[in-house]
Structures are given as C-alpha cells and as structure tokens.
Write an enzyme that holds these catalytic residues in place. Sequence first.
Site, PDB file in Angstrom:
ATOM      1  N   SER A 121      50.554  68.874 -18.495  1.00 59.85           N
ATOM      2  CA  SER A 121      51.192  68.745 -19.776  1.00 59.85           C
ATOM      3  C   SER A 121      50.389  67.915 -21.107  1.00 59.85           C
ATOM      4  O   SER A 121      50.971  67.982 -22.053  1.00 59.85           O
ATOM      5  CB  SER A 121      52.648  68.361 -19.719  1.00 59.85           C
ATOM      6  OG  SER A 121      52.612  66.965 -19.334  1.00 59.85           O
ATOM      7  N   HIS A 142      51.279  76.117 -18.566  1.00 61.91           N
ATOM      8  CA  HIS A 142      52.100  75.097 -18.591  1.00 61.91           C
ATOM      9  C   HIS A 142      53.377  75.415 -18.464  1.00 61.91           C
ATOM     10  O   HIS A 142      54.238  76.030 -19.520  1.00 61.91           O
ATOM     11  CB  HIS A 142      51.950  74.073 -19.964  1.00 61.91           C
ATOM     12  CG  HIS A 142      52.773  72.953 -20.112  1.00 61.91           C
ATOM     13  ND1 HIS A 142      53.136  72.463 -21.292  1.00 61.91           N
ATOM     14  CD2 HIS A 142      53.395  72.231 -19.082  1.00 61.91           C
ATOM     15  CE1 HIS A 142      54.183  71.537 -20.964  1.00 61.91           C
ATOM     16  NE2 HIS A 142      54.193  71.086 -19.615  1.00 61.91           N
ATOM     17  N   GLU A 154      53.348  77.718 -21.690  1.00 62.01           N
ATOM     18  CA  GLU A 154      52.216  77.716 -22.642  1.00 62.01           C
ATOM     19  C   GLU A 154      51.033  77.765 -22.066  1.00 62.01           C
ATOM     20  O   GLU A 154      50.937  77.485 -20.832  1.00 62.01           O
ATOM     21  CB  GLU A 154      52.035  76.004 -23.303  1.00 62.01           C
ATOM     22  CG  GLU A 154      53.250  75.848 -24.356  1.00 62.01           C
ATOM     23  CD  GLU A 154      53.100  74.239 -24.717  1.00 62.01           C
ATOM     24  OE1 GLU A 154      53.153  73.977 -25.763  1.00 62.01           O
ATOM     25  OE2 GLU A 154      52.809  73.499 -23.769  1.00 62.01           O
ATOM     26  N   ASN A 192      54.858  69.612 -26.672  1.00 61.29           N
ATOM     27  CA  ASN A 192      54.629  68.198 -26.524  1.00 61.29           C
ATOM     28  C   ASN A 192      54.000  67.418 -27.614  1.00 61.29           C
ATOM     29  O   ASN A 192      54.382  66.359 -27.874  1.00 61.29           O
ATOM     30  CB  ASN A 192      53.939  67.767 -25.156  1.00 61.29           C
ATOM     31  CG  ASN A 192      54.598  68.212 -23.875  1.00 61.29           C
ATOM     32  OD1 ASN A 192      56.028  68.273 -23.867  1.00 61.29           O
ATOM     33  ND2 ASN A 192      54.096  67.955 -22.746  1.00 61.29           N
TER      34      ASN A 192
END
Length: 591
Positions: A121, A142, A154, A192
Amino acid sequence: MAREIRTVGVVGLGTMGAGIAEVFARNGVTVVGVERDEAAVARGRGHIEHSTDRAVKRGKLAVEEQQALFDRVTFATSMEALADCDLVIEAVVEQLELKREIFAALDKVVREDAILATNTSSLSVTEISVATQRPRRVVGMHFFNPAPVQEFVEVIKTVVTEPDVVEAVSELARRLGKSPVVAADRAGFIANALLFGYLNHAVSMVESHYATREDVDAAMRLGCGYPMGPLALLDLIGLDTAYEILDTMYKQGRNRLHAPSPIIKQMVTAGLLGRKTGRGFYTYESADSPVVIDDELTPIVNGDQVKTRDVKQVAVIGSGTMAVGIIEVCAKAGYDVLYVARGTEKVAKVRSGLERSLEKGVQRGKLNAEERDAALGRITGTSKLDDLATADLVIEAVVEELSVKQALFETFDEICKPGAVLATTTSSLPVIDLAMATKRPADVVGLHFFNPAPVMKLVEVVSTVSTAPEVADTAAAFAVALGKHPVRCGDRAGFIVNALLFPYLNDAVRMLEAHYAGVDDIDTAMKLGCRLPMGPFELLDVVGLDVSLAIQRTLYLEFREPGFAPAPLLEHLVTAGYLGRKTGRGFRDYS
C-alpha cells in the site's frame, strides 16, 4: 493476449492475505496459500474460517459454498507449491527487503509467463520488481481491507510493466466483482495518497490539544458523512502501518503534510498500535475488539456541575437558507424565536419559507399538524434590531463579509441585555474579530451549523481566547437541546471540518493537474476504497469551486503552510467561471 488466470498463489496469510485468498476462492479461482510455517498456516486458515463463518451466519454464504471455497484452497509452507500458478500475490508486512527476498525466491520457482503482484500500500512497486529477472511481469494489486467486502482495487503499473499484464490483472479484478483503477507507481497511489494526509492532519489537531479525539471523529462523521472518524480509522488500520505509509510518502515527495505527526511514532514505539493491540487513540475491550471502552482521556460528563446561562428566547439575524433553517430548528425544539430581516418583504418571505418547510415535515411524517402549529406560534418576525433587547441568545447568520458582521456586533453591544450570549454562524471568518467589535468579548462564541440546519446533526462550538467558559458551555448545552451534536474547538481558520476537508480536496486537484489520475478514477478510489459518500471532484462541484477556493485561501493565509496553497488548476477554473453545478460546469460538465 495474456493467458487466462485460473490459479493464484498468495504469499502471506495474515488478515489481508487471507482476505485476498478468500476473495479468489469465492469467485471460483484455485488458490495456493503459502506461509512460513505450519503455525502461520493454521492462523491463516483460521482467518478464512472466521470470515466465512460470519458470512454464513449473515446469510451471505451458504454452507455448501463455504465448503466449496475451502476445496479450492491449498495451504503450503514452501514456495515450490506455487510453481504452476498463473499469478502470485505477495501480501506480507510492509518491509521492502522482505518483499524483495520473496520476489527473488518466486523468480526461481514460477513459470516464465506467470505474473508477480504485490499488495503493498506504500512501497515502490518498481523497487520490489527489480529483485526479479522479469520486472516487466511485475504489477501492484492493492486490495483494501477487508478484502472480501471492499470493492476497490488499485492496479499499479511501473514504467516497464507490460500492458498485457496490467490488462490481465484488471480483468481479473473485474471477474472478482471489484472496480479496478490503474495508477502509476507513486507513494500512496491514489487512495492512500489522499487519505493519509487527511489522517495525519487530524492527528496533529489532537496532538496540539486543538480538539479532542471524540470531537474530531464526530465532526467528520456528522459534518461530512464519513463512515468513521479519522482517529478511529487509524486505530483500525494500525498505527504502525500508518506510520510506514506516511514515512514512505514523505521520503518520496518531501511534502511536509505527509511527515508523520510525532505522536504516531511515540505510540508505535510504546506498542499502542490500535485495535490489534487493544489500545491506540482509543482503548478497546481487548485486542482485535471493535468495542471502545472508557479510559483516562474519555470526556467526563459533568451534568449539573456545568455552569450555563438560562436561554429562553433566541434571536436569529438573517434571511438566507442557513438563518431560516436555524429558526426552524430552534422553534421545533421549544424555544421562542425572534428573527430579524431587512424590511417587511424579507420578514414575510422568511415566514412563508418556514411555513412551507414545516408543512413538508408534516407531509413526510416528521411532525404532526399540532407540532407544526406550535412551532409557528413560537416564531416572531421583525425588521427592527431594537427588538433584540429581550433575547437571551442572539445568533448572527448573515452574509460572510467581515465588515457586515462587525457592524452587527457593534450594534448588539448597544441593544442586547447584559449576559446575553452573542453567537456567529461564520464558517470561515475569525470569531475574535467579531468579539472585539463589542465591549463584551467574553460573551461571544461561534455556533457553526451545517447546511441544511434542520437535517445536519453537527454544530461546531468555537471559543476565542476571550470566550468565557460558561458561554461556551451554554452554547454546547443549547446545541444538545436542539438535538444536535456539539463539538468544541478553538478559533482558527476552518475550525475542525473545513480545516480537514478542504486540504484533502486541494490535494485531489493537485493529483489531477499532475496527470497522475483522472477525475473519475480519483472519485472512484475515494468512494469505493475509503467508503466516502462522495468523491472529491463530485463534492467540489456541489460546494462550488469559488467557495472552495475562498476557504482554501483562508486556510493558507492562516497557517502559511505551502501544502495549503490553492492548486493552480482550481484558481484557473474559477477565473474561467467554471464553478461547478451552479454554472453547469466545473470538474465535470452538467449542461
């Protein structure tokens, strides 16, 4: 054309890896799960059993489907078991060297045409990929936690990842019922990169004692409709994981807003990692429990010990949407309300607006005819400021112009009785500037309602350096009496909600103008990956780009933080008159 992916290997069967394995097996894919020893394999199998048992109890999975799922999963302690996999996903802890060791080992085991993926991540997929002899076959995949529930994935491509690899992994994600978004290899990727700056900012608010953890969390849940407050979310993610992500993002981008707040490192060092250890920003019933229990930081409810002023009559100045909403809320709560508008026409317009709104409430079953009539009976309109003389609480809700508000507060000084609480609903102006327009700054407080006032539960109670404690307590008690949830903070730009929300929106605009990801991909990432009610561009177009720019400029002038400087793209769109839905065009075209 890439070969169809039928067998998938998962290296690492912790919470995340086990969840990924479950997702594949649920969707008919053969899975080989690998852990370092038999004890770790047993824990991984236990994670899947616990998750699927819950799904069976909730009627989400039949017992036969659960058994079929386990029939598709093979557990092993050797990498050799992955030799025939079409795709292998690494899902171990966020340590670069460990991941590189695993990829180097996989390189010697799997077929030449196999795809190697990492669930990282925060770490560089490129740095992981060069541990192999086949960086072109390496990609990031991800998943978000919990993997069986979260719909977003992702797909991270490096500068050398082959297009057919990206397409094969994206198509696989779609087969799993996920919504994949392709992004380049940059720290934090999309979700993120936007989420953790916001979380870090929330931590700094609590660390500096600007607001309590409870108030920051309640503000974002009730003010923005977020499923969790930022501090509770950090406890769920794990503070060690959060620190690693922020540290990686800061090292790559040198953005000070991503430099982990010092308290995060301190808590990690002390072993206070969040839910998984039973203690983080909150204290939990036990390790891995979601049940929060009281601790030494839990606010004490003083009850009768709190000193407040008696409020029977409320006066509201203004005739706009916010003013009318506040009048309605106060009247329905049983207060006698006097409202002041400019001229008899506006007084009548406010009255008719209140009648329409209360009638809608009756039609929707929110109140009965007697309650409607009683509320209207408590409301009196006037165009004379002198009528404010008997009010116990005066709430200013006029246009967001400092000079206009200051003139009003000067007038309050002459008219309002001693001991009256003087409140402003400003969302962006310094409350102290209004307090100092009077000779009684101790009586002035911010009461920031959210729009629409009859619906939104949140009220920010803003104290200046001069506000008397009993005035702030009176304002908070008044909000509770209205059926609202008050949160307290100091008098600085943005208060809690806007100070956390708008830098995040500004970061999204910067990501767009850097051509890292598109409007739809970024909105999808934040709605599906973070469970937010609206994506950042959807929200910006609703709020209005001009309003958003004004708030962002105010934050930048207050904090002088380079990261708060409005994104040039936002400035350009406002200059061009593209203000969002109200003009038919903003980040999207509504014509």
